[in-house]
Design a protein around this motif. Structure first.
Motif, PDB file in Angstrom:
ATOM      1  N   GLY A  13      30.517  48.902 -34.059  1.00 12.33           N
ATOM      2  CA  GLY A  13      29.365  48.164 -34.574  1.00 12.33           C
ATOM      3  C   GLY A  13      29.511  46.652 -34.551  1.00 12.33           C
ATOM      4  O   GLY A  13      28.650  45.941 -35.056  1.00 12.33           O
ATOM      5  N   ALA A  14      30.583  46.149 -33.954  1.00 17.20           N
ATOM      6  CA  ALA A  14      30.736  44.678 -33.872  1.00 17.20           C
ATOM      7  C   ALA A  14      29.880  44.101 -32.751  1.00 17.20           C
ATOM      8  O   ALA A  14      29.788  42.885 -32.609  1.00 17.20           O
ATOM      9  CB  ALA A  14      32.211  44.312 -33.673  1.00 17.20           C
ATOM     10  N   THR A 146      34.993  41.108 -34.286  1.00 21.27           N
ATOM     11  CA  THR A 146      34.779  41.853 -35.522  1.00 21.27           C
ATOM     12  C   THR A 146      33.648  41.229 -36.326  1.00 21.27           C
ATOM     13  O   THR A 146      33.118  40.185 -35.968  1.00 21.27           O
ATOM     14  CB  THR A 146      36.094  41.946 -36.331  1.00 21.27           C
ATOM     15  OG1 THR A 146      35.906  42.848 -37.408  1.00 21.27           O
ATOM     16  CG2 THR A 146      36.547  40.595 -36.855  1.00 21.27           C
ATOM     17  N   ARG A 152      27.838  44.971 -39.804  1.00 21.56           N
ATOM     18  CA  ARG A 152      27.855  45.965 -38.717  1.00 21.56           C
ATOM     19  C   ARG A 152      26.937  47.133 -39.058  1.00 21.56           C
ATOM     20  O   ARG A 152      26.210  47.636 -38.202  1.00 21.56           O
ATOM     21  CB  ARG A 152      29.281  46.450 -38.477  1.00 21.56           C
ATOM     22  CG  ARG A 152      30.140  45.368 -37.801  1.00 21.56           C
ATOM     23  CD  ARG A 152      31.501  45.885 -37.435  1.00 21.56           C
ATOM     24  NE  ARG A 152      32.442  45.924 -38.525  1.00 21.56           N
ATOM     25  CZ  ARG A 152      33.254  46.932 -38.805  1.00 21.56           C
ATOM     26  NH1 ARG A 152      33.229  48.022 -38.060  1.00 21.56           N
ATOM     27  NH2 ARG A 152      34.089  46.873 -39.793  1.00 21.56           N
ATOM     28  N   ARG A 155      23.271  46.198 -38.562  1.00 21.10           N
ATOM     29  CA  ARG A 155      22.848  46.225 -37.146  1.00 21.10           C
ATOM     30  C   ARG A 155      22.585  47.653 -36.686  1.00 21.10           C
ATOM     31  O   ARG A 155      21.588  47.932 -36.029  1.00 21.10           O
ATOM     32  CB  ARG A 155      23.938  45.622 -36.259  1.00 21.10           C
ATOM     33  CG  ARG A 155      24.076  44.122 -36.436  1.00 21.10           C
ATOM     34  CD  ARG A 155      25.261  43.635 -35.623  1.00 21.10           C
ATOM     35  NE  ARG A 155      25.653  42.310 -36.032  1.00 21.10           N
ATOM     36  CZ  ARG A 155      26.861  41.788 -35.832  1.00 21.10           C
ATOM     37  NH1 ARG A 155      27.794  42.499 -35.235  1.00 21.10           N
ATOM     38  NH2 ARG A 155      27.139  40.564 -36.217  1.00 21.10           N
ATOM     39  N   SER A 203      29.883  37.889 -37.732  1.00 25.36           N
ATOM     40  CA  SER A 203      28.979  38.264 -38.840  1.00 25.36           C
ATOM     41  C   SER A 203      27.771  37.334 -38.888  1.00 25.36           C
ATOM     42  O   SER A 203      26.671  37.751 -39.212  1.00 25.36           O
ATOM     43  CB  SER A 203      29.688  38.189 -40.193  1.00 25.36           C
ATOM     44  OG  SER A 203      30.815  39.009 -40.205  1.00 25.36           O
TER      45      SER A 203
END
Ligand code: DC
Length: 223
Positions: A13-14, A146, A152, A155, A203
Motif C-alpha cells: 500500500g505504499a 514507505t 496506506r 489509499r 505519507s
C-alpha cells in the motif's frame, strides 16, 4: 546512456507499483511487478487445491508451473501457463493467502531466478519486498518506499470504493498491518530496507511527487 536497474521495496500500500509504472514510462524502462508473480503462484495453489504444508506438492507445482509477465506500454498481463490471471490475482482470497505462500523457500527460489533473468539486460524497475536485499543486491538505484499505516489504508480504501467494492477503513488498516507483520517477520527474505537503499516516506506526497523524488535519485546516478 546506461540502462539502470532500479529496485523499489516497501510495505503493502505504499504505492510502489503505481509509482514504478510512472517512472518506467518516463524512462522507457520495463516495469516488473514481482508481487504479481507471488500472487500468480498463490492463485495456482488455490485453484489446484494444493496444501502448502505439503512440501512435495508445492515442489511439484514449482517444477511444472509457468508464470509469465507480458509487459506492455500501459499494462502488464500475468499468465499462469496459458491462463490470463491478471484480474484473478487481485481478489481478497489471493491477497489473504499470498503472504503464507511467499514465505515458502521453494517458491521464492523459483521466482527470484525468474526475476533475475528478466532484469539482466537493465533498463528495468522491479518492485517488491526483497529486490534490493536479495534479488538484485547490486541494483544501481534502491528505494525503500514507505508511508504510515493509516495513509496506506486510506489509499487502499479509496481504491476499493472506486471499484465499487465494500470494506471499512478499519478492516483495511488491520489487514495491511497484519500483512506488514508477516512480510517483515518471515524467516526468508523478510521485508527490510537494504543498507544502501534510500528511505522515502510518501505519507505526504502524491503519485507525481513520489515519482519526481525517485526520478531525482535515478538522474543522480546518471541515467
Ligand atoms: O506487492 P503485493 O502486495 O502485490 O505483493 C503480494 C505479496 O507477495 C506480499 O504479501 C508480499 C509478497 N512479496 C514478496 O514476498 N516478495 C516480493 N518481491 C514481492 C511480493
Amino acid at each position: 546512456m546506461k540502462k539502470l536497474t532500479v529496485a523499489i521495496d516497501g510495505p503493502a500500500g505504499a504505492g510502489k507499483s503505481s509509482v514504478a509504472k510512472v517512472v518506467a514510462n518516463r524512462l522507457h524502462y520495463l516495469y516488473i511487478d514481482t508481487g504479481a508473480m507471488y500472487r500468480a503462484f498463490t492463485w495456482a495453489v488455490l485453484s489446484k487445491h494444493v496444501d502448502i504444508a505439503d512440501e512435495r506438492a508445492v515442489q511439484k507445482l514449482t517444477d511444472t508451473l509457468r508464470i509469465r509477465l507480458e509487459i506492455g506500454r500501459d499494462q502488464c498481463r500475468v499468465y499462469v501457463d496459458d491462463t490470463d490471471v491478471t484480474e484473478a490475482i487481485r481478489t481478497s482470497d489471493v491477497s489473504s493467502h499470498v503472504s503464507a505462500v511467499a514465505a515458502l523457500a521453494v517458491v521464492r527460489q523459483k521466482l527470484v531466478q525468474l526475476q533475475r533473468d528478466m532484469a539482466k539486460s537493465g533498463g528495468v524497475i522491479l518492485d517488491g519486498r526483497d529486490i534490493g536485499t536479495v534479488v538484485l543486491p547490486d541494483a544501481d538505484v534502491k528505494i525503500f518506499l514507505t508511508a504510515s499505516v493509516r495513509s496506506r489504508a486510506m489509499r487502499r480504501y479509496l481504491e476499493v470504493q472506486a471499484r465499487g467494492n465494500s470494506g471499512s477503513l478499519e478492516e483495511i488498516e488491520a489487514s495491511i498491518a497484519a500483512r506488514d507483520d508477516m512480510d517483515s517477520h518471515r524467516a526468508i527474505a523478510p521485508l527490510k530496507q537494504a543498507d544502501d537503499a534510500i528511505l522515502l516516506d510518501n505519507s505526504e506526497l502524491d503519485l507525481e511527487g513520489t515519482a519526481d523524488a525517485i526520478m531525482k535519485y535515478i538522474e543522480a546516478k546518471g541515467r
